[in-house]
Design a protein around this motif. Structure first.
Motif, PDB file in Angstrom:
ATOM      1  N   THR A  30     -11.403  -1.990  -3.199  1.00  0.00           N
ATOM      2  CA  THR A  30     -10.989  -2.677  -1.976  1.00  0.00           C
ATOM      3  C   THR A  30      -9.993  -1.817  -1.228  1.00  0.00           C
ATOM      4  O   THR A  30      -9.199  -1.105  -1.838  1.00  0.00           O
ATOM      5  CB  THR A  30     -10.339  -4.036  -2.302  1.00  0.00           C
ATOM      6  N   HIS A  31     -10.032  -1.877   0.083  1.00  0.00           N
ATOM      7  CA  HIS A  31      -9.063  -1.119   0.863  1.00  0.00           C
ATOM      8  C   HIS A  31      -8.871  -1.773   2.219  1.00  0.00           C
ATOM      9  O   HIS A  31      -9.742  -2.463   2.734  1.00  0.00           O
ATOM     10  CB  HIS A  31      -9.488   0.341   1.007  1.00  0.00           C
ATOM     11  N   GLU A  32      -7.702  -1.523   2.753  1.00  0.00           N
ATOM     12  CA  GLU A  32      -7.311  -2.123   4.032  1.00  0.00           C
ATOM     13  C   GLU A  32      -7.347  -1.139   5.183  1.00  0.00           C
ATOM     14  O   GLU A  32      -7.357  -1.535   6.341  1.00  0.00           O
ATOM     15  CB  GLU A  32      -5.890  -2.692   3.925  1.00  0.00           C
ATOM     16  N   GLY A  33      -7.325   0.148   4.873  1.00  0.00           N
ATOM     17  CA  GLY A  33      -7.180   1.145   5.924  1.00  0.00           C
ATOM     18  C   GLY A  33      -5.762   1.135   6.465  1.00  0.00           C
ATOM     19  O   GLY A  33      -4.828   0.624   5.848  1.00  0.00           O
ATOM     20  N   ILE A  34      -5.591   1.736   7.639  1.00  0.00           N
ATOM     21  CA  ILE A  34      -4.298   1.738   8.320  1.00  0.00           C
ATOM     22  C   ILE A  34      -4.260   0.544   9.264  1.00  0.00           C
ATOM     23  O   ILE A  34      -5.154   0.366  10.092  1.00  0.00           O
ATOM     24  CB  ILE A  34      -4.085   3.047   9.089  1.00  0.00           C
ATOM     25  N   GLN A 253      -9.672   6.607   1.555  1.00  0.00           N
ATOM     26  CA  GLN A 253      -9.335   7.939   1.058  1.00  0.00           C
ATOM     27  C   GLN A 253      -7.833   8.218   1.087  1.00  0.00           C
ATOM     28  O   GLN A 253      -7.300   8.868   0.193  1.00  0.00           O
ATOM     29  CB  GLN A 253     -10.067   9.007   1.890  1.00  0.00           C
ATOM     30  N   VAL A 254      -7.145   7.744   2.114  1.00  0.00           N
ATOM     31  CA  VAL A 254      -5.708   8.007   2.263  1.00  0.00           C
ATOM     32  C   VAL A 254      -5.041   6.827   2.964  1.00  0.00           C
ATOM     33  O   VAL A 254      -5.688   6.067   3.674  1.00  0.00           O
ATOM     34  CB  VAL A 254      -5.433   9.291   3.099  1.00  0.00           C
ATOM     35  N   PHE A 255      -3.748   6.691   2.717  1.00  0.00           N
ATOM     36  CA  PHE A 255      -2.870   5.774   3.461  1.00  0.00           C
ATOM     37  C   PHE A 255      -3.376   4.324   3.489  1.00  0.00           C
ATOM     38  O   PHE A 255      -3.248   3.631   4.501  1.00  0.00           O
ATOM     39  CB  PHE A 255      -2.637   6.291   4.893  1.00  0.00           C
ATOM     40  N   ASN A 256      -3.923   3.882   2.387  1.00  0.00           N
ATOM     41  CA  ASN A 256      -4.403   2.509   2.319  1.00  0.00           C
ATOM     42  C   ASN A 256      -3.235   1.534   2.435  1.00  0.00           C
ATOM     43  O   ASN A 256      -2.265   1.614   1.688  1.00  0.00           O
ATOM     44  CB  ASN A 256      -5.136   2.278   0.993  1.00  0.00           C
ATOM     45  N   GLY A 257      -3.317   0.612   3.384  1.00  0.00           N
ATOM     46  CA  GLY A 257      -2.274  -0.393   3.547  1.00  0.00           C
ATOM     47  C   GLY A 257      -1.074   0.060   4.342  1.00  0.00           C
ATOM     48  O   GLY A 257      -0.119  -0.703   4.510  1.00  0.00           O
TER      49      GLY A 257
END
Length: 337
Positions: A30-34, A253-257
């Motif tokens: 699961t991920h939120e992105g920026i 891939q990066v900076f989730n949340g």
């Protein structure tokens, strides 16, 4: 504006704080992105409960302009702390100019350099007594930076300011549109390496983590002239869907949340030096938001954050990048609002 003489904040133990890495990667599917957050023009917190932090990032392109360095800090200084991250900075002279420009209101609390990567922390003159702990670190990626010393990697500061634990990471990542995976990898290496010595994971105990710098993510899937036409019509918001950083964060891939203000300003790279006109060299580079400020709050700590500005400084023209500036207001929950 914050009021450094009025802090009365709780003390937190190391074990009580949420322990996730500085750059969250999608590990559980699961991920939120920026998260794009709105700008609130004025802090809504009670004045004496607020810590106001001004954050600036700028790639100086190896050039020293005393006038432009002063412009970075010459505006209304309604902040308690100033964090300034520089990339491709000249070897000497910057610290002195900054200290002279800030002398009437703020003092230099800390600095960390790694060749052309430099970071400075200034505080109000009354702020030293509120610093409980301060650490610095650095991590290089890639080669030696070449003959002009364009070092890639990151410098970082950890500061416990009256009980608020903050980490600031100023980075310069790999260039070129095609190097997306390399930038992702560098983010992760930096995140895992900073403050990891002797099993003391300051970064994982932070109440707020801020990444700033020339992250070098580009616009993808659009050529230069169509992008420029949209910018000329003040329709740059339509370009956000082409932004590699937002795309990679959405993939986990990066900076989730992490959070970022709306990219309402024009892309900050690449300009003709001495102007606010985009690159007219034979490369005709696609304008891109290479210069960014992202933050992540550990809400289990009771800390709240308001972003009251996120902007590029078009008046600075000695580099092929425009500086980016953000203003964060922090408050520990439980007080009156």
């Amino acid at each position: 504006m914050g009021n450094c003489t009025s802090f009365s904040l709780p003390k937190w133990g190391f074990s009580e704080l949420h322990r996730d890495g500085m750059v969250s990667v999608d590990e559980d599917g699961t991920h939120e992105g920026i998260k794009t957050i709105r700008i609130q023009k004025a802090c809504e917190f009670i004045t004496n409960s607020v810590l106001c932090v001004c954050i600036i990032t700028w790639n100086m392109n190896g050039k020293m302009s005393v006038q432009d360095v002063r412009k970075l800090v010459s505006s209304d200084r309604k902040f308690d702390l100033l964090v300034l991250g520089l990339q491709e900075a000249p070897k000497s002279g910057v610290a002195q100019v900054l200290q002279e420009a800030m002398a009437d209101t703020h003092i230099l609390l800390c600095q960390k350099n790694m060749q052309s990567l430099q970071m400075y922390l200034f505080g109000a003159k009354s702020s030293e007594s509120y610093i409980r702990e301060m650490k610095v670190d650095k991590h290089a990626v890639g080669g030696c930076g070449g003959v002009i010393g364009r070092k890639k990697g990151a410098v970082a500061m950890y500061i416990n300011f009256s009980g608020i634990r903050m980490v600031f990471v100023s980075c310069h990542l790999a260039a070129h549109e095609r190097k997306v995976e390399k930038r992702n990898s560098e983010c992760q290496h930096i995140s895992h390496s900073l403050f990891s010595k002797n099993d003391i994971h300051y970064a994982k105990s932070a109440d707020i983590t801020v990444w700033l710098g020339d992250l070098n993510y580009r616009l993808e899937g659009i050529s230069s002239m169509p992008a420029r036409k949209m910018i000329e019509k003040n329709r740059q918001s339509k370009l956000r869907g082409k932004d590699q950083l937002l795309q990679e964060a959405e993939k986990g891939q990066v900076f989730n949340g992490y959070c970022e203000g709306t990219l309402s300003f024009k892309p900050t790279y690449k300009y003709n030096v001495g102007s606010s006109n985009y690159d007219t060299s034979y490369k005709i580079r696609v304008p891109s938001w290479t210069d960014r400020i992202l933050f992540k709050v550990d809400h289990t700590s009771g800390l709240d954050a308001i972003l009251s500005s996120y902007e590029a400084l078009d008046c600075v023209r000695s580099s092929d990048h425009k500086p980016v500036k953000a203003h964060l207001c922090l408050k520990v929950g439980g007080g009156d609002a």
